[in-house]
Design a protein around this motif. Sequence first.
Motif, PDB file in Angstrom:
ATOM      1  N   SER A  15      32.884  49.200  35.042  1.00 47.76           N
ATOM      2  CA  SER A  15      32.659  47.563  36.173  1.00 47.76           C
ATOM      3  C   SER A  15      31.677  46.359  35.802  1.00 47.76           C
ATOM      4  O   SER A  15      30.948  46.836  34.406  1.00 47.76           O
ATOM      5  CB  SER A  15      31.614  48.721  36.882  1.00 47.76           C
ATOM      6  OG  SER A  15      30.679  48.861  36.169  1.00 47.76           O
ATOM      7  N   HIS A  58      28.321  43.554  36.754  1.00 50.71           N
ATOM      8  CA  HIS A  58      28.015  43.196  37.991  1.00 50.71           C
ATOM      9  C   HIS A  58      28.698  42.198  38.536  1.00 50.71           C
ATOM     10  O   HIS A  58      29.550  41.026  38.250  1.00 50.71           O
ATOM     11  CB  HIS A  58      26.590  41.898  36.910  1.00 50.71           C
ATOM     12  CG  HIS A  58      25.508  41.864  38.072  1.00 50.71           C
ATOM     13  ND1 HIS A  58      25.954  40.934  39.374  1.00 50.71           N
ATOM     14  CD2 HIS A  58      24.861  42.503  38.056  1.00 50.71           C
ATOM     15  CE1 HIS A  58      24.546  40.881  39.791  1.00 50.71           C
ATOM     16  NE2 HIS A  58      23.716  41.404  39.014  1.00 50.71           N
ATOM     17  N   PRO A  59      28.335  41.989  39.862  1.00 47.27           N
ATOM     18  CA  PRO A  59      29.451  40.805  40.822  1.00 47.27           C
ATOM     19  C   PRO A  59      28.756  40.317  40.650  1.00 47.27           C
ATOM     20  O   PRO A  59      30.206  39.111  41.753  1.00 47.27           O
ATOM     21  CB  PRO A  59      29.521  42.495  42.223  1.00 47.27           C
ATOM     22  CG  PRO A  59      27.986  43.198  42.300  1.00 47.27           C
ATOM     23  CD  PRO A  59      27.865  43.486  40.664  1.00 47.27           C
ATOM     24  N   ASP A  60      27.726  39.640  40.812  1.00 48.95           N
ATOM     25  CA  ASP A  60      27.577  38.507  40.532  1.00 48.95           C
ATOM     26  C   ASP A  60      28.046  37.585  39.465  1.00 48.95           C
ATOM     27  O   ASP A  60      27.643  35.851  39.213  1.00 48.95           O
ATOM     28  CB  ASP A  60      26.146  38.561  41.296  1.00 48.95           C
ATOM     29  CG  ASP A  60      26.254  38.166  43.132  1.00 48.95           C
ATOM     30  OD1 ASP A  60      27.001  37.723  42.803  1.00 48.95           O
ATOM     31  OD2 ASP A  60      24.716  39.007  43.065  1.00 48.95           O
ATOM     32  N   HIS A  92      30.034  37.147  32.081  1.00 46.93           N
ATOM     33  CA  HIS A  92      29.953  38.184  31.778  1.00 46.93           C
ATOM     34  C   HIS A  92      29.913  38.899  30.299  1.00 46.93           C
ATOM     35  O   HIS A  92      29.461  39.513  29.606  1.00 46.93           O
ATOM     36  CB  HIS A  92      30.662  39.273  32.262  1.00 46.93           C
ATOM     37  CG  HIS A  92      31.522  40.857  31.936  1.00 46.93           C
ATOM     38  ND1 HIS A  92      30.896  41.605  31.660  1.00 46.93           N
ATOM     39  CD2 HIS A  92      32.570  41.130  31.163  1.00 46.93           C
ATOM     40  CE1 HIS A  92      31.200  42.321  31.147  1.00 46.93           C
ATOM     41  NE2 HIS A  92      32.438  42.267  30.771  1.00 46.93           N
ATOM     42  N   ARG A 110      33.238  34.792  40.326  1.00 45.22           N
ATOM     43  CA  ARG A 110      32.200  36.042  40.324  1.00 45.22           C
ATOM     44  C   ARG A 110      33.401  36.954  40.592  1.00 45.22           C
ATOM     45  O   ARG A 110      34.853  37.396  41.154  1.00 45.22           O
ATOM     46  CB  ARG A 110      31.680  36.425  41.393  1.00 45.22           C
ATOM     47  CG  ARG A 110      30.783  34.792  41.561  1.00 45.22           C
ATOM     48  CD  ARG A 110      29.614  35.535  42.759  1.00 45.22           C
ATOM     49  NE  ARG A 110      28.674  34.158  43.131  1.00 45.22           N
ATOM     50  CZ  ARG A 110      28.006  34.080  44.463  1.00 45.22           C
ATOM     51  NH1 ARG A 110      28.143  34.852  44.989  1.00 45.22           N
ATOM     52  NH2 ARG A 110      26.927  33.353  43.798  1.00 45.22           N
ATOM     53  N   THR A 111      33.337  38.078  39.688  1.00 48.29           N
ATOM     54  CA  THR A 111      33.476  39.384  39.462  1.00 48.29           C
ATOM     55  C   THR A 111      34.433  39.921  40.240  1.00 48.29           C
ATOM     56  O   THR A 111      35.172  41.062  40.501  1.00 48.29           O
ATOM     57  CB  THR A 111      33.209  40.276  37.627  1.00 48.29           C
ATOM     58  OG1 THR A 111      32.133  40.273  38.303  1.00 48.29           O
ATOM     59  CG2 THR A 111      33.349  39.540  37.240  1.00 48.29           C
ATOM     60  N   ARG A 112      33.189  39.651  41.168  1.00 50.48           N
ATOM     61  CA  ARG A 112      33.947  40.718  42.957  1.00 50.48           C
ATOM     62  C   ARG A 112      34.762  40.450  43.313  1.00 50.48           C
ATOM     63  O   ARG A 112      35.455  41.570  44.491  1.00 50.48           O
ATOM     64  CB  ARG A 112      32.074  40.612  43.905  1.00 50.48           C
ATOM     65  CG  ARG A 112      32.369  39.193  44.400  1.00 50.48           C
ATOM     66  CD  ARG A 112      31.754  38.938  45.727  1.00 50.48           C
ATOM     67  NE  ARG A 112      29.358  38.809  44.824  1.00 50.48           N
ATOM     68  CZ  ARG A 112      28.670  39.449  45.274  1.00 50.48           C
ATOM     69  NH1 ARG A 112      29.839  40.298  46.405  1.00 50.48           N
ATOM     70  NH2 ARG A 112      28.167  39.237  45.085  1.00 50.48           N
ATOM     71  N   GLY A 113      35.324  39.227  42.842  1.00 51.98           N
ATOM     72  CA  GLY A 113      36.981  38.917  43.604  1.00 51.98           C
ATOM     73  C   GLY A 113      38.030  39.463  42.584  1.00 51.98           C
ATOM     74  O   GLY A 113      39.191  38.351  42.809  1.00 51.98           O
ATOM     75  N   ARG A 124      40.760  43.179  36.185  1.00 51.63           N
ATOM     76  CA  ARG A 124      39.014  43.049  36.098  1.00 51.63           C
ATOM     77  C   ARG A 124      39.509  43.823  34.357  1.00 51.63           C
ATOM     78  O   ARG A 124      38.702  44.274  33.457  1.00 51.63           O
ATOM     79  CB  ARG A 124      38.604  44.439  36.761  1.00 51.63           C
ATOM     80  CG  ARG A 124      37.769  43.833  37.536  1.00 51.63           C
ATOM     81  CD  ARG A 124      37.798  45.073  38.573  1.00 51.63           C
ATOM     82  NE  ARG A 124      37.072  43.951  39.928  1.00 51.63           N
ATOM     83  CZ  ARG A 124      35.289  44.804  40.038  1.00 51.63           C
ATOM     84  NH1 ARG A 124      35.143  45.128  38.840  1.00 51.63           N
ATOM     85  NH2 ARG A 124      35.263  43.708  40.763  1.00 51.63           N
TER      86      ARG A 124
END
Length: 309
Positions: free
Chosen positions: A94, A96-98, A104, A135-138, A144
């Motif tokens: 995983s 960090h979503p921000d 990263h 951002r990795t959240r998207g 990923r």
Amino acid sequence: MTEATMTGERLRIEARHLTKRFGDITAVDDLGFTVEPGRVTGFLGPNGSGKTTTMRMMIGHITPTSGSVTIGGKRYREFTDPSAAVGAVFDAASFHPDHSARDHLRVYAAMGGHPDERVDELLSLMDLTGAARRRTRGFSTGMRQRLNLATALLGDPRVLLLDEPSNGLDPAGTAWLRSFLRHLAGEGRTVLISSHVLGEIQQVADDVVVIRQGRLVTAAPLSELSGMEAAVLIRSPDAEALVQVFTRQPPAGPEPRVERIGPDQLRVWGPDAAHLADLAAAHHLRIHGLTTEEPDLERLFLDLTGSTR
């Protein structure tokens, strides 16, 4: 890849009597195999067979109950620069979503003592340059996976441990990954890949290690596994007579192995379709269907593991 890495040491993975128990559950049971450098090895087994547990023991995430696993003769914790020796990708990784993709990778580069320019090199290699500031959240599952692989490659490692790396990749991404893994093995690196997509393993792997309920079923070059050679399917009302002809008067060339798979159907390994058709014609035996069947890793896997379709 750097010149130093391309000419670097070849590291063999060796598992000896590897066992892991979680309370009353034995996840890995006296497991032993080797993974050779310069080759891609497929690590196969049904869900819950102990593949991920075994791979995590290789890098010290899980401590074996007994036995050992070494990489180039060393335990993972004995490497002074472990990320330059081993890169690992696990499906559950995983972010960090921000954090952006670049953030990263810069964090992990700093942690591993790797140069900052390696980050942009890997973003380009993984086709993530356009998403470097996102951002990795998207991120999609495929993005990923590529960022996971970039993280594992920061230290330009000699060994790659990949757990389901093609999950979420589109066909183009899967084809790219297959080519990339072959390239890495061609540089003398050791590549171990766990996957449930058996068709992909069949296309990329040199060797396979198959486990079931934590125990070894087989470990061999893919080409040497019984069942991983082309067969000829024959449909004939004279099937029984053909069995006698093929086994008592074999054609020139490879000796045939014959399996009766139905009242009027045979599967024959060894001679090609033309040889078998000529032999049937010479004995005035009828053939109503003749098909070359390509090797099928899925069928072999089901047979080896006792699984069902």
